[in-house]
Design a protein around this motif. Sequence first.
Motif, PDB file in Angstrom:
ATOM      1  N   UNK A 144       2.197  11.254   6.310  1.00  0.00           N
ATOM      2  CA  UNK A 144       1.534  11.081   7.614  1.00  0.00           C
ATOM      3  C   UNK A 144       1.923   9.750   8.252  1.00  0.00           C
ATOM      4  N   UNK A 145       2.044   9.744   9.581  1.00  0.00           N
ATOM      5  CA  UNK A 145       2.419   8.514  10.289  1.00  0.00           C
ATOM      6  C   UNK A 145       1.202   7.748  10.776  1.00  0.00           C
ATOM      7  N   UNK A 146       0.123   8.464  10.958  1.00  0.00           N
ATOM      8  CA  UNK A 146      -1.089   7.838  11.501  1.00  0.00           C
ATOM      9  C   UNK A 146      -2.114   7.595  10.400  1.00  0.00           C
ATOM     10  N   UNK A 147      -3.086   6.746  10.719  1.00  0.00           N
ATOM     11  CA  UNK A 147      -4.218   6.524   9.817  1.00  0.00           C
ATOM     12  C   UNK A 147      -3.866   5.693   8.596  1.00  0.00           C
ATOM     13  N   UNK A 148      -4.740   5.778   7.603  1.00  0.00           N
ATOM     14  CA  UNK A 148      -4.558   4.974   6.391  1.00  0.00           C
ATOM     15  C   UNK A 148      -5.070   5.732   5.178  1.00  0.00           C
ATOM     16  N   UNK A 163      -0.697   4.122   6.649  1.00  0.00           N
ATOM     17  CA  UNK A 163       0.380   5.109   6.486  1.00  0.00           C
ATOM     18  C   UNK A 163       1.681   4.643   7.134  1.00  0.00           C
ATOM     19  N   UNK A 164       1.563   3.767   8.118  1.00  0.00           N
ATOM     20  CA  UNK A 164       2.765   3.263   8.776  1.00  0.00           C
ATOM     21  C   UNK A 164       3.598   2.393   7.837  1.00  0.00           C
ATOM     22  N   UNK A 165       2.993   1.929   6.735  1.00  0.00           N
ATOM     23  CA  UNK A 165       3.711   1.110   5.747  1.00  0.00           C
ATOM     24  C   UNK A 165       4.457   1.971   4.727  1.00  0.00           C
ATOM     25  N   UNK A 166       4.175   3.262   4.722  1.00  0.00           N
ATOM     26  CA  UNK A 166       4.747   4.153   3.712  1.00  0.00           C
ATOM     27  C   UNK A 166       5.855   4.996   4.317  1.00  0.00           C
ATOM     28  N   UNK A 167       6.970   5.111   3.612  1.00  0.00           N
ATOM     29  CA  UNK A 167       8.040   5.941   4.157  1.00  0.00           C
ATOM     30  C   UNK A 167       7.984   7.344   3.557  1.00  0.00           C
ATOM     31  N   UNK A 168       8.916   8.164   3.940  1.00  0.00           N
ATOM     32  CA  UNK A 168       8.955   9.548   3.453  1.00  0.00           C
ATOM     33  C   UNK A 168       9.636   9.566   2.081  1.00  0.00           C
ATOM     34  N   UNK A 207      -1.221   5.317  -2.970  1.00  0.00           N
ATOM     35  CA  UNK A 207      -1.369   5.950  -1.641  1.00  0.00           C
ATOM     36  C   UNK A 207      -0.372   7.088  -1.424  1.00  0.00           C
ATOM     37  N   UNK A 208       0.838   6.943  -1.918  1.00  0.00           N
ATOM     38  CA  UNK A 208       1.839   8.006  -1.786  1.00  0.00           C
ATOM     39  C   UNK A 208       1.383   9.268  -2.525  1.00  0.00           C
ATOM     40  N   UNK A 209       0.860   9.044  -3.743  1.00  0.00           N
ATOM     41  CA  UNK A 209       0.407  10.179  -4.549  1.00  0.00           C
ATOM     42  C   UNK A 209      -0.821  10.845  -3.936  1.00  0.00           C
ATOM     43  N   UNK A 210      -1.706  10.033  -3.371  1.00  0.00           N
ATOM     44  CA  UNK A 210      -2.898  10.591  -2.717  1.00  0.00           C
ATOM     45  C   UNK A 210      -2.487  11.464  -1.526  1.00  0.00           C
ATOM     46  N   UNK A 211      -1.523  10.992  -0.746  1.00  0.00           N
ATOM     47  CA  UNK A 211      -1.078  11.780   0.415  1.00  0.00           C
ATOM     48  C   UNK A 211      -0.450  13.099  -0.002  1.00  0.00           C
ATOM     49  N   UNK A 212       0.318  13.088  -1.098  1.00  0.00           N
ATOM     50  CA  UNK A 212       0.898  14.355  -1.577  1.00  0.00           C
ATOM     51  C   UNK A 212      -0.206  15.293  -2.048  1.00  0.00           C
ATOM     52  N   UNK A 213      -1.198  14.751  -2.781  1.00  0.00           N
ATOM     53  CA  UNK A 213      -2.328  15.572  -3.233  1.00  0.00           C
ATOM     54  C   UNK A 213      -3.053  16.199  -2.048  1.00  0.00           C
ATOM     55  N   UNK A 214      -3.251  15.420  -0.986  1.00  0.00           N
ATOM     56  CA  UNK A 214      -3.920  15.956   0.207  1.00  0.00           C
ATOM     57  C   UNK A 214      -3.086  17.064   0.850  1.00  0.00           C
ATOM     58  N   UNK A 215      -1.760  16.868   0.871  1.00  0.00           N
ATOM     59  CA  UNK A 215      -0.877  17.887   1.448  1.00  0.00           C
ATOM     60  C   UNK A 215      -0.935  19.178   0.647  1.00  0.00           C
ATOM     61  N   UNK A 216      -1.234  19.084  -0.647  1.00  0.00           N
ATOM     62  CA  UNK A 216      -1.335  20.263  -1.498  1.00  0.00           C
ATOM     63  C   UNK A 216      -2.758  20.829  -1.550  1.00  0.00           C
TER      64      UNK A 216
END
Length: 470
Positions: A144-148, A163-168, A207-216
Amino acid sequence: MTVKTRFAPSPTGFLHVGGARTALYSWLHAKNQGGKFVLRIEDTDIERSTQEAVDAILEGMTWMGLTWDEGPYYQTKRFDRYKEIITKMLADGTAYKCYCSKERVNALREAQEKAGQTARYDGKCRNLAPLDTDAAYVIRFKNPKEGSVKFADHVRGHIEFSNSELDDLIIQRTDGTPTYNFCVVVDDWDMGITDVVRGEDHINNTPRQINILKALNAPLPEYAHVAMILGDDGAKLSKRHGAVSVMQFRDEGYLPEALKNYLVRLGWSHGDQEIFSEQEMIELFSLDAVNKAPSAFNTDKLIWLNQHYIKTLDPAYIATHLTWHMANQKIDIANGPALPEIITALSERAKTLVELAASSRYFYEEFEQFDAAAAKKHLRPVAKEALILVQQKLQSTDDWTDATLHQVINDTAEELEVGMGKVGMPLRVAITGAGQSPSLDVTLRLIGKTRSITRISRALEFIAARELAQ
């Protein structure tokens, strides 16, 4: 919900002290909550992972008594599952193929660093239409590009990343193998991990792992990131500080109880209590009481704990560990007293099992020579009469018990009208080869009648040889 923790080492090296403490904290939290502890071997780094390292991890965990309820699971055996999830993410649009060459990505990184920017992928292929090409590609997670990302860490409190600090993040390499951060997420989800306890060096992965978990649409575990361990000198613990591998502590003569007790206090406390039984650790341990400041390794404290456990644990139990050290020092325990008796006799003096084994040698085999200083002081002509008399009394003694042997030494001193030291010290050097041992009655009993009498004869020959030489 049942609490489930995991310890997930990478088999690129041995089980080190930092990993062992993380495993212990994870194990204790599961036990404290009546939950389950999972062992997972994260072996996706195929080039650096070795079977030797896997065996060392399992051996270290077993030696420490950190038994696992599930596993060990191996990531390399789960590649089909990772591929299944990645295929679904591509279909759902939460991941994409990136055709950027290594050269382009490296050049981008160099330019960003030169400009003082955080190095990250610029998303060139993020919204690219599917290409009909045989060109090599990696698969990236569409972060995600927005939020945290916010999470409450049991050790560090509130943590937040923009999220702006994290890349793909790359989740699959060009050769088709999945990457660490992705595999961890799928594993924690599939294995039902509720609480992730790991080192603070993983905070940036969270944070990267949390975002992947949310995507799943997967449930999020709770996190606890424990601080690093420093050496005695305040620097990060490393090989130059000595024993950093768990099995090296075994080799140096420490009991697992001592190491566990020491490691649990290396960042966690319960009042001023220093010594904890395993059951007390389980009952009292709390992740919320773990200190977020680094802890310094103190070898003297570990030695103190080891001495305590050598003195207080059941000698029969200590014997199960001492047996290894006796064999390592090539001492034949079949040729002497039972090990628990030796432990009872020598435990007050030993700091480690290595010392305990070494100091027991004269109970099992003949010594090559007398300690020079002890012999010079005590095996003198003046001691001859005492040794002859005590030898005669021992030869006529059938009741080879502590009380009877003590009486023999007393009677000898009384007959010769000398102090106990005039009999005891020459006798000690004669039967042990040195000037220190447990009480003489116990020492005589454990050495045995035949050996004791033979050694006294040898001491008398030594004294006679000295007389001739003078």
